[in-house]
Scaffold this active site. Structure first.
Site, mmCIF file in Angstrom:
data_model
loop_
_atom_site.group_PDB
_atom_site.id
_atom_site.type_symbol
_atom_site.label_atom_id
_atom_site.label_comp_id
_atom_site.label_asym_id
_atom_site.label_seq_id
_atom_site.Cartn_x
_atom_site.Cartn_y
_atom_site.Cartn_z
ATOM 1 N N CYS A 172 0.878 -1.160 0.000
ATOM 2 C CA CYS A 172 0.000 0.000 0.000
ATOM 3 C C CYS A 172 0.918 1.214 0.000
ATOM 4 C CB CYS A 172 -0.864 -0.042 1.262
ATOM 5 S SG CYS A 172 -2.079 1.284 1.435
ATOM 6 N N HIS A 173 0.408 2.365 -0.382
ATOM 7 C CA HIS A 173 1.258 3.564 -0.338
ATOM 8 C C HIS A 173 0.847 4.542 0.755
ATOM 9 C CE1 HIS A 173 -1.814 4.420 -3.613
ATOM 10 N NE2 HIS A 173 -2.143 5.255 -2.653
ATOM 11 N N ARG A 286 -19.664 18.612 9.625
ATOM 12 C CA ARG A 286 -18.544 19.033 10.478
ATOM 13 C C ARG A 286 -17.225 18.447 10.011
ATOM 14 N NH1 ARG A 286 -17.985 17.978 17.053
ATOM 15 N NH2 ARG A 286 -15.835 18.741 17.248
#
Length: 450
Positions: A172-173, A286
């Protein structure tokens, strides 16, 4: 030195293959690599062949390219196997995961790692990964698999369990990518950072992250990040210019937990019960949660690929700058013995002492001619381990469902998912899973639907 054979399973993912091979061809020892491209979509396969052929000529690489629709033949005598595919694709399967969940009031952002969407994707994907392991056992038993397929932790865990002899790492990066983002938020040079990160895929935390000072010493950037968030100078707009997404959630979690998580805010929002709740639009507003983000990206990426392909056809050269992916470093280090350090998803085996020994963890790994060697972390802060455990529960139950062919475990995994349990009642969860299993019937193992 002879050249390695690199097989890509899912080579119709042309942009990904282009980036990985662009990195590979930057390595002098790999310019003569033998590339085997495999995909079931012959049109996409030929597009990839065209792009990679032009890329090789552009950078002075003089290896070979062969295309296959037969997986076993593509794997034969491979030294490295890069896996990047999506079973069922954006359409119909991803769309199905989002539309049916939304019908029950379960909103999602990415739905590829955890939650009901991640569970369904694992059920569709793992049998195909097992088939790759089976073929590798027969025709390239010493090859190293570099797996880029989500849901990463579930996929790797299922392969560790059933094919423990296969050398594999999940890639994964998010670790290196997030470090770059944090450096940018503080106007620092990424190369002046050092860090120790550990956890599970998409929920690893920087246990320490420091910047280099003028005298050569290091100091933590956590106080700087807290101050920048408090005064509004962080987070800055994303490096990928995706205006729908931001890092508010991750900075909020930094305030509460004291550590920064590696995966994006849109991902993290659906790994926990805090941000996406029925009848709480105030939370969505929010924290600027981008609901239905992944389907939007798929549409945009498909359109961009069509545009890029036309540009590639017209261009005399295809030049690809080096990316932050680890694949080429791993291949180069194993092939040449030149060492490197990467973050990989591997079997825990007590690397992180307060997480289950059989789960999949993401830790720093040393890579050289001896292969990929994970480093021991020890104990991580107990509140971080407890948060990770809520996700590991889902990963374990989904893996057990697949290994044991136990349909009940699919429901149990959904019941234990933090976001799903925060949004739906018991009977709703069962009904949702029922409907998804029927909708995905053609993509699932036969034992699930009988």
């Amino acid at each position: 030195m002879s050249s390695p054979k690199i097989t890509f399973i899912g080579a119709g993912s042309t942009v990904f293959v282009k980036n990985i091979l662009g990195d590979v061809f930057h390595k002098p020892a790999l310019k003569q690599a033998r590339v085997a491209l495999m995909d079931i979509d012959e049109t996409r396969l030929q597009e990839s062949h065209f792009v990679i052929d032009k890329l090789m000529k552009s950078v002075g690489a003089n290896g070979t390219i062969e295309c296959y629709t037969n997986q076993k033949e593509a794997l034969r005598d491979a030294n490295f196997v890069v896996v990047a595919f999506q079973i069922g694709g954006y359409e119909p399967c991803t769309v199905t995961d989002f539309e049916i969940c939304k019908k029950y009031g379960l909103e999602q952002t990415i739905a590829d790692t955890l939650g009901v969407g991640g569970i369904m994707r694992a059920l569709r994907t793992v049998p195909h990964l097992w088939k790759i392991c089976e073929d590798m056992t027969e025709v390239c038993p010493n090859a190293t698999m570099l797996n880029y397929v989500n849901p990463m932790a579930m996929n790797c865990w299922a392969m560790f369990e059933k094919y423990p002899h296969i050398k594999q790492v999940g890639l994964c990066h998010s670790v290196q990518g997030t470090a770059e983002e944090l450096a940018r938020d503080l106007d620092l040079d990424y190369h002046d950072l050092r860090y120790v990160c550990a956890g599970i895929n998409h929920m690893a935390f920087y246990l320490s992250i420091e910047k280099k000072l003028a005298d050569g010493s290091y100091t933590s950037i956590y106080p700087d990040l807290q101050a920048a968030f408090a005064n509004g100078t962080a987070p800055k707009p994303r490096m990928d210019n995706n205006l729908r997404c931001n890092n508010l959630i991750r900075y909020e979690m930094l305030k509460k937990l004291g550590y920064f998580v590696t995966e994006s805010s849109e991902h993290f929002s659906e790994y926990t019960p805090y941000f996406i709740k029925p009848n709480r639009p105030d939370l969505i507003e929010r924290y600027k949660v981008p609901l239905d983000e992944y389907p939007k990206r798929c549409v945009e990426q498909i359109a961009k690929w069509k545009s890029d392909l036309e540009e590639f056809k017209q261009a005399d050269r295809i030049c690809v700058p080096e990316s932050r992916e680890y694949a080429s470093n791993i291949i180069n280090s194993i092939w040449t013995g030149d060492p490197s350090v990467i973050y990989g998803n591997v079997k825990n085996d007590y690397l992180i002492e307060n997480l289950p020994s059989d789960c999949c963890v993401e830790v720093a790994c040393l890579v050289d001619a001896n292969g990929i060697r994970p480093t021991k972390v020890g104990k991580i802060p107990s509140h971080l381990a407890a948060l990770m455990q809520t996700n590991i529960n889902v990963q374990r139950l989904t893996t057990e469902a697949l290994i044991e062919e136990n349909r009940d475990r699919i429901y149990h995994a959904a019941l234990l998912d933090p976001h799903t349990a925060a949004a739906l009642g018991l009977e709703e969860i069962y009904a949702l899973v029922d409907e998804l299993l029927v909708a995905h019937k053609d993509w699932l193992p036969e034992w699930i639907n009988g």
